[in-house]
Each structure stands twice: as C-alpha cells, then as structure tokens.
Design a protein around this motif. Sequence first.
Motif, PDB file in Angstrom:
ATOM      1  N   LYS A   5       0.854  -1.195   0.000  1.00 20.81           N
ATOM      2  CA  LYS A   5       0.000   0.000   0.000  1.00 20.81           C
ATOM      3  C   LYS A   5       0.885   1.239   0.000  1.00 20.81           C
ATOM      4  O   LYS A   5       1.720   1.412   0.884  1.00 20.81           O
ATOM      5  CB  LYS A   5      -0.920   0.016   1.217  1.00 20.81           C
ATOM      6  N   VAL A   6       0.693   2.100  -1.010  1.00 21.35           N
ATOM      7  CA  VAL A   6       1.555   3.253  -1.229  1.00 21.35           C
ATOM      8  C   VAL A   6       0.712   4.534  -1.186  1.00 21.35           C
ATOM      9  O   VAL A   6      -0.435   4.551  -1.633  1.00 21.35           O
ATOM     10  CB  VAL A   6       2.269   3.128  -2.596  1.00 21.35           C
ATOM     11  N   LEU A   7       1.314   5.589  -0.662  1.00 20.31           N
ATOM     12  CA  LEU A   7       0.636   6.888  -0.568  1.00 20.31           C
ATOM     13  C   LEU A   7       1.458   7.956  -1.293  1.00 20.31           C
ATOM     14  O   LEU A   7       2.392   8.505  -0.732  1.00 20.31           O
ATOM     15  CB  LEU A   7       0.445   7.285   0.901  1.00 20.31           C
ATOM     16  N   PRO A   8       1.146   8.250  -2.559  1.00 20.99           N
ATOM     17  CA  PRO A   8       1.832   9.345  -3.251  1.00 20.99           C
ATOM     18  C   PRO A   8       1.072  10.669  -3.082  1.00 20.99           C
ATOM     19  O   PRO A   8      -0.146  10.705  -3.176  1.00 20.99           O
ATOM     20  CB  PRO A   8       1.826   8.931  -4.717  1.00 20.99           C
ATOM     21  N   GLN A   9       1.834  11.721  -2.848  1.00 23.01           N
ATOM     22  CA  GLN A   9       1.276  13.073  -2.852  1.00 23.01           C
ATOM     23  C   GLN A   9       1.702  13.708  -4.170  1.00 23.01           C
ATOM     24  O   GLN A   9       2.892  13.745  -4.480  1.00 23.01           O
ATOM     25  CB  GLN A   9       1.796  13.876  -1.669  1.00 23.01           C
ATOM     26  N   VAL A  10       0.722  14.191  -4.949  1.00 23.06           N
ATOM     27  CA  VAL A  10       0.997  14.668  -6.304  1.00 23.06           C
ATOM     28  C   VAL A  10       0.537  16.110  -6.485  1.00 23.06           C
ATOM     29  O   VAL A  10      -0.429  16.539  -5.862  1.00 23.06           O
ATOM     30  CB  VAL A  10       0.307  13.772  -7.362  1.00 23.06           C
ATOM     31  N   ASP A  11       1.239  16.830  -7.350  1.00 22.51           N
ATOM     32  CA  ASP A  11       0.831  18.186  -7.692  1.00 22.51           C
ATOM     33  C   ASP A  11       1.736  18.714  -8.804  1.00 22.51           C
ATOM     34  O   ASP A  11       2.822  18.204  -9.023  1.00 22.51           O
ATOM     35  CB  ASP A  11       0.922  19.113  -6.480  1.00 22.51           C
ATOM     36  N   TYR A  12       1.272  19.742  -9.468  1.00 20.38           N
ATOM     37  CA  TYR A  12       2.099  20.439 -10.446  1.00 20.38           C
ATOM     38  C   TYR A  12       2.895  21.520  -9.733  1.00 20.38           C
ATOM     39  O   TYR A  12       2.376  22.235  -8.875  1.00 20.38           O
ATOM     40  CB  TYR A  12       1.238  21.119 -11.521  1.00 20.38           C
ATOM     41  N   ALA A  13       4.163  21.643 -10.103  1.00 21.50           N
ATOM     42  CA  ALA A  13       4.962  22.773  -9.655  1.00 21.50           C
ATOM     43  C   ALA A  13       4.626  23.951 -10.565  1.00 21.50           C
ATOM     44  O   ALA A  13       3.999  23.791 -11.604  1.00 21.50           O
ATOM     45  CB  ALA A  13       6.450  22.443  -9.738  1.00 21.50           C
ATOM     46  N   LEU A  22       8.213  25.126 -19.398  1.00 18.85           N
ATOM     47  CA  LEU A  22       8.030  23.701 -19.166  1.00 18.85           C
ATOM     48  C   LEU A  22       7.313  23.515 -17.840  1.00 18.85           C
ATOM     49  O   LEU A  22       7.352  24.369 -16.966  1.00 18.85           O
ATOM     50  CB  LEU A  22       9.360  22.942 -19.202  1.00 18.85           C
ATOM     51  N   SER A  23       6.603  22.398 -17.729  1.00 22.94           N
ATOM     52  CA  SER A  23       5.885  22.110 -16.491  1.00 22.94           C
ATOM     53  C   SER A  23       6.531  20.913 -15.810  1.00 22.94           C
ATOM     54  O   SER A  23       7.139  20.057 -16.462  1.00 22.94           O
ATOM     55  CB  SER A  23       4.409  21.831 -16.763  1.00 22.94           C
ATOM     56  N   ILE A  24       6.412  20.866 -14.492  1.00 23.46           N
ATOM     57  CA  ILE A  24       6.951  19.753 -13.717  1.00 23.46           C
ATOM     58  C   ILE A  24       5.832  19.211 -12.832  1.00 23.46           C
ATOM     59  O   ILE A  24       5.260  19.932 -12.018  1.00 23.46           O
ATOM     60  CB  ILE A  24       8.149  20.187 -12.851  1.00 23.46           C
ATOM     61  N   PHE A  25       5.507  17.952 -13.042  1.00 22.28           N
ATOM     62  CA  PHE A  25       4.530  17.248 -12.216  1.00 22.28           C
ATOM     63  C   PHE A  25       5.322  16.520 -11.136  1.00 22.28           C
ATOM     64  O   PHE A  25       6.143  15.657 -11.421  1.00 22.28           O
ATOM     65  CB  PHE A  25       3.732  16.246 -13.052  1.00 22.28           C
ATOM     66  N   THR A  26       5.112  16.900  -9.889  1.00 24.95           N
ATOM     67  CA  THR A  26       5.895  16.330  -8.790  1.00 24.95           C
ATOM     68  C   THR A  26       5.071  15.317  -8.010  1.00 24.95           C
ATOM     69  O   THR A  26       3.851  15.436  -7.916  1.00 24.95           O
ATOM     70  CB  THR A  26       6.377  17.432  -7.825  1.00 24.95           C
ATOM     71  N   ALA A  27       5.769  14.337  -7.450  1.00 23.36           N
ATOM     72  CA  ALA A  27       5.122  13.338  -6.607  1.00 23.36           C
ATOM     73  C   ALA A  27       6.143  12.795  -5.624  1.00 23.36           C
ATOM     74  O   ALA A  27       7.335  12.675  -5.946  1.00 23.36           O
ATOM     75  CB  ALA A  27       4.547  12.207  -7.452  1.00 23.36           C
TER      76      ALA A  27
END
Length: 199
Positions: free
Chosen positions: A87-95, A116-121
């Motif tokens: 079971k994994v918990l990623p927190q995601v968002d765009y910078a 450029l865009s960066i999608f972070t997790a």
Amino acid sequence: MFSKCKTCSKFFEIKFEENIVDFTIKIQWLQWTNNNGRSEKEESEGTVKSCVQHLSSLIQQYLSHVFIKRAQSSLFEELKEITDDKKVLPQVDYAENFAMDQQDAIQPAYWNTRMLSIFTAHAWCGANNYSFALVSDNVTHDKCCVAVCLNNIITKLKQYLPDLEEIVFFSDGAASLFKQRYLLQNTTRMMVEHTLKLS
C-alpha cells in the motif's frame, strides 16, 4: 468547528465581542481581497463595531476551512503510518511552470522564452520513499496531462514494488486537475489496466 452545538454557538460573542470596551472607536485594518482574480491586501477603515461584524461574517467560513484542513491532514498522517510494499501513498501536484532561460541570450530571446511544467510526486512506501519529477513542454495542466503523469508514476511504482496492491493518491484537490469526472473515469480504467486498487 461549525458552531452548531450549544456550547459553541455563542463562542464568538462570549469570548470576543463581550470583551470589547468601546465599539465606536475608529480603527484601520488590513484584509486580503480578490479583485479580478488577483489577491490584494487592502486597508479598511471604520468603527470597531463594523470591523467585528465583518470578522463575524468571515469566522464561519474560516472555521469550516480549518476543520476540513485538519481532518485531511490527520487522514494523510494516518495513511503514511500504514504504508508498506503493498500500500503506497503518493502526494501529487504540479509545480509552477518554469521558464527556459539562457544566460547570455540576446534581448529578443526574452520575448520568446519557452516554458516547461513539472509534475511532482512523493510516494510513501513504508521504509522506502520515492520521489518523481515529470518534466514536459506541455504546460496546459489539463486532465490528459494528469492522466499521463499518474499512469507513468503507477508504472514506475509497480517496477519498484512488485507486490504493490493499492495506491492512495493525495493532492491539493484542484477541481480542474484532480477532482473531475474525466480523471475519475481514467482512474477506474487504470485500476483494470494495472490490476491495482486506486483511490
């Protein structure tokens, strides 16, 4: 937090309003307002009574916001504690979008800067944690981009964790990115495609 119980329904009046000595004194206060989509700090002027009435009109929205924020934060911390290889918990968002500048560029290059865009997790997986930064020249941040980024992260997590069974994504809740029907439909598709439980 919603001022609905007998104990708290008059809390603002008892703890705040009843301690004010003179409602007629003229004062100034600063307040954030939204003008044409831009947040600006404005100075307001009036009596203590008008300031307290304004504060009283905002307090319910503020208390609801704080309650929801604390509930979400508490759930997030609980989920982090029970993560493991299954079971994994990623927190995601765009910078924020980044400008591709060149140090010694000529002046006209200033007006032709590419973005450029960066999608972070960051994924909590028990003892191991994994960070992701997905870089793209597509700066739309729309549902298609989010779906591609999440699919990429799921694929990588499955490579890192062969016993993976469940992924619980956490985000800032932006309706245009994460809380919309297309992403929910894509999530159900990805569940079947990756044979994982996703939420």
